[in-house]
Design an enzyme around this catalytic site. Structure first.
Site: not given
Length: 260
Positions: A122-123, A126, A185
């Site tokens: 997920h990070e 970004h 997100e």
């Protein structure tokens, strides 16, 4: 005046692009400069936060992070700096410039390699989606501080240095927090789910992770009052996306054996 407006329109049109999920984006900043901002933010954080030096913990986090970054496209692969911070905070982040930070508090909630992979995927998502650049652009346009002729982010001398550094994603570093939007997100969730499956981590564990997160964060604000989707919303979206990524997991050339 007409000529100026034409130049502005041309610059905006040239800056339009698409994210990895096909979403339209406006990115007005040079990616090399955004990378340098991420590197500087990371260096500042390492000076302020306590770094965990336990070899076992570091090997474990490096194993998971290395598997995720190995499946990234093109120049994004390899050479990521990964630092474990000794803190009770349940958090992790990835920054432009190939930087990853993991707080030891996260390891008590993301209690398996697959769950940690869900967070790191997920990070890193970004970063792949250029969310920092996008957020910088949105802030520049909102505040009216954008000069299209010379978008110069010399971090050491810009008048809005703290604002720009916060936009990279390290609000705690500079005392200002500009969090990612719910849309960003959710996009990072989708990208991260695909990355962890390609890296050989069980994507269904992303759902388990968010059940754990929900239990550990009972005081979370309502979704409409937060920039993050609620845990319940995330779980529903992840469950819906699982059938599309499970084939990637089964076809992964290896399944990492990362042990804490």
């Amino acid at each position: 005046m007409k000529k100026t407006l034409t130049l502005v329109a041309a610059a905006l049109l040239a800056a339009c692009t698409q994210s990895p999920t096909g979403r339209s984006q406006l990115l007005l900043n040079n990616e090399g400069q955004v990378d340098q901002m991420g590197i500087q933010s990371f260096d500042e954080l390492k000076k302020k936060e306590k770094i965990d030096t336990d070899p076992k913990t570091n090997r474990y986090v490096q194993c998971v992070a290395g598997a995720i970054t190995h499946v990234l496209p093109g120049e994004q692969q390899g050479n990521w700096e990964v630092v474990v911070f000794d803190s009770k905070e349940v958090n992790a982040f990835a920054l432009p410039g190939k930087k990853i930070g993991v707080y030891t508090g996260l390891l008590k909630v993301a209690d398996s390699p697959d769950q940690l992979a869900a967070v790191l995927g997920h990070e890193v998502g970004h970063v792949l989606a250029h969310h920092s650049n996008e957020r910088l652009t949105q802030n520049q346009l909102t505040t009216g501080a954008l000069v299209l002729a010379e978008v110069a982010l010399g971090v050491s001398d810009t008048k809005n240095r703290d604002l720009y550094m916060a936009a990279i994603g390290l609000g705690a570093t500079v005392g200002v927090l500009l969090p990612y939007s719910r849309k960003q997100e959710s996009e990072a969730d989708a990208i991260g789910l695909k990355l962890m499956a390609q890296a050989g981590f069980d994507p269904s564990q992303a759902v388990t992770l968010w059940h754990n997160m929900e239990k550990s964060n009972s005081g979370a604000p309502p979704e409409l009052l937060s920039t993050h989707p609620s845990a319940g919303t995330r779980i529903q979206r992840l469950e819906k996306a699982l059938p599309s990524v499970l084939p990637l997991y089964r076809a992964a050339p290896s399944h990492p054996s990362c042990k804490l």
